[in-house]
Design a protein around this motif. Sequence first.
Motif, PDB file in Angstrom:
ATOM      1  N   ARG A 112     -14.077  78.339  85.288  1.00  0.00           N
ATOM      2  CA  ARG A 112     -13.033  77.818  84.804  1.00  0.00           C
ATOM      3  C   ARG A 112     -13.217  76.621  86.088  1.00  0.00           C
ATOM      4  N   SER A 113     -13.312  75.268  85.241  1.00  0.00           N
ATOM      5  CA  SER A 113     -13.554  73.943  86.304  1.00  0.00           C
ATOM      6  C   SER A 113     -12.318  72.880  86.311  1.00  0.00           C
ATOM      7  N   GLN A 114     -12.368  72.113  87.445  1.00  0.00           N
ATOM      8  CA  GLN A 114     -11.247  71.765  88.239  1.00  0.00           C
ATOM      9  C   GLN A 114     -11.348  70.161  87.623  1.00  0.00           C
TER      10      GLN A 114
ATOM     11  N   ASP B 188     -21.356  69.236  84.084  1.00  0.00           N
ATOM     12  CA  ASP B 188     -23.063  69.978  83.563  1.00  0.00           C
ATOM     13  C   ASP B 188     -22.700  69.868  81.772  1.00  0.00           C
ATOM     14  N   ARG B 189     -24.088  69.519  81.241  1.00  0.00           N
ATOM     15  CA  ARG B 189     -24.482  69.864  79.968  1.00  0.00           C
ATOM     16  C   ARG B 189     -24.369  71.669  79.537  1.00  0.00           C
ATOM     17  N   GLU B 190     -24.980  71.622  80.730  1.00  0.00           N
ATOM     18  CA  GLU B 190     -25.441  73.655  81.354  1.00  0.00           C
ATOM     19  C   GLU B 190     -23.931  74.129  81.833  1.00  0.00           C
ATOM     20  N   ARG B 191     -23.377  73.486  81.451  1.00  0.00           N
ATOM     21  CA  ARG B 191     -22.351  74.967  81.835  1.00  0.00           C
ATOM     22  C   ARG B 191     -20.758  74.397  81.536  1.00  0.00           C
ATOM     23  N   HIS B 192     -20.915  73.098  80.308  1.00  0.00           N
ATOM     24  CA  HIS B 192     -19.615  72.433  79.831  1.00  0.00           C
ATOM     25  C   HIS B 192     -20.108  71.847  78.681  1.00  0.00           C
ATOM     26  N   GLN B 193     -18.716  71.890  77.642  1.00  0.00           N
ATOM     27  CA  GLN B 193     -18.924  71.129  76.342  1.00  0.00           C
ATOM     28  C   GLN B 193     -17.806  71.406  76.001  1.00  0.00           C
TER      29      GLN B 193
ATOM     30  N   VAL C 110      -9.493  67.742  81.485  1.00  0.00           N
ATOM     31  CA  VAL C 110      -9.310  68.544  81.184  1.00  0.00           C
ATOM     32  C   VAL C 110      -9.433  69.910  80.595  1.00  0.00           C
ATOM     33  N   SER C 111      -9.881  71.076  81.464  1.00  0.00           N
ATOM     34  CA  SER C 111     -10.399  72.334  81.159  1.00  0.00           C
ATOM     35  C   SER C 111      -9.311  72.881  80.034  1.00  0.00           C
ATOM     36  N   GLN C 112      -9.948  73.498  78.315  1.00  0.00           N
ATOM     37  CA  GLN C 112      -9.025  73.870  77.439  1.00  0.00           C
ATOM     38  C   GLN C 112      -9.538  75.315  78.228  1.00  0.00           C
ATOM     39  N   ARG C 113     -10.648  75.522  77.693  1.00  0.00           N
ATOM     40  CA  ARG C 113     -10.955  76.851  78.005  1.00  0.00           C
ATOM     41  C   ARG C 113     -11.750  77.316  78.304  1.00  0.00           C
ATOM     42  N   PRO C 114     -12.267  79.002  79.457  1.00  0.00           N
ATOM     43  CA  PRO C 114     -13.277  78.908  80.705  1.00  0.00           C
ATOM     44  C   PRO C 114     -14.045  79.259  80.355  1.00  0.00           C
ATOM     45  N   GLY C 115     -15.330  79.265  80.617  1.00  0.00           N
ATOM     46  CA  GLY C 115     -16.838  79.567  80.463  1.00  0.00           C
ATOM     47  C   GLY C 115     -16.715  80.837  81.057  1.00  0.00           C
TER      48      GLY C 115
ATOM     49  N   PRO D 182     -20.625  77.986  77.397  1.00  0.00           N
ATOM     50  CA  PRO D 182     -19.934  77.246  78.179  1.00  0.00           C
ATOM     51  C   PRO D 182     -18.436  76.744  78.122  1.00  0.00           C
ATOM     52  N   GLU D 183     -18.185  76.373  79.433  1.00  0.00           N
ATOM     53  CA  GLU D 183     -16.892  76.099  79.335  1.00  0.00           C
ATOM     54  C   GLU D 183     -16.216  74.544  78.186  1.00  0.00           C
ATOM     55  N   TRP D 184     -15.405  75.318  77.703  1.00  0.00           N
ATOM     56  CA  TRP D 184     -14.606  73.807  76.032  1.00  0.00           C
ATOM     57  C   TRP D 184     -13.640  73.103  77.403  1.00  0.00           C
ATOM     58  N   VAL D 185     -14.168  71.943  77.472  1.00  0.00           N
ATOM     59  CA  VAL D 185     -13.690  70.453  78.853  1.00  0.00           C
ATOM     60  C   VAL D 185     -13.114  69.596  78.068  1.00  0.00           C
ATOM     61  N   VAL D 186     -12.123  68.732  78.307  1.00  0.00           N
ATOM     62  CA  VAL D 186     -12.167  67.257  77.307  1.00  0.00           C
ATOM     63  C   VAL D 186     -12.468  66.599  78.736  1.00  0.00           C
ATOM     64  N   ALA D 187     -13.025  65.541  79.016  1.00  0.00           N
ATOM     65  CA  ALA D 187     -14.781  64.711  80.064  1.00  0.00           C
ATOM     66  C   ALA D 187     -14.369  63.119  79.730  1.00  0.00           C
TER      67      ALA D 187
END
Length: 211
Positions: free
Chosen positions: A151-153, A159-164, A182-187, A197-202
């Motif tokens: 999970r990212s802070q 990172d397109r490979e690790r985040h969506q 915001v991190s919505q779901r862990p990867g 990949p981890e679901w995030v708001v970018a």
Amino acid sequence: MTDPSVQSLPGGVAGQSQLQQPAAATVVATAPAPESAPADLAWLQQQLDEVVARLDQLSERFDSKLLYDQTKQQQIEILYGETRQAREGLFLQILRPIFLSLIALHDIMAQGYEVAVRETGGDKSATARNLQSYAIEVEEILARSGVNLYRSQPGMRFDRERHQARDIQPTDDPSRDKTIAVSQRPGFEYQGKVLRPEWVVAFQDPAANQG
């Protein structure tokens, strides 16, 4: 009268001539060096040359054998690495659907927990606690199989490979552009390979992305 001692000598000659005759001089001559010495040295030199030649041959054979062994060991290591990669790839190919199903179950538990918290006004309800406990159990099952959660802070680079990016949050701060809000779901990843990949708001700066 004739002296008897004189008569006893042969030829009637006085014996003192024989007694007073000086002894022959002893001649000591140094023996000349044997003619075979140069031949012996040549033979010895030949033997030494043969020994040196054989040692050189042994050294060349040893170097060749050592090089062969090193090359063989490198080939074995390469073959082993390729076999291991193929085995791991096949292993992941077989288990990937199972892992993804467990990850989907984990998402359902996490979403149910969030709904229970909103509806009950907190995380003290039995439903919320049970759903949270089930999600943790799924995480532990995945971890025992080598699947790790990450999970990212906020503020980390996207990172397109690790985040969506499930959503975009505009910003007028260029330093926040393409960072995580915001991190919505862990990867989830398996041996460095991202399974989901981890679901995030970018964050996104419209001005920085024009043109």
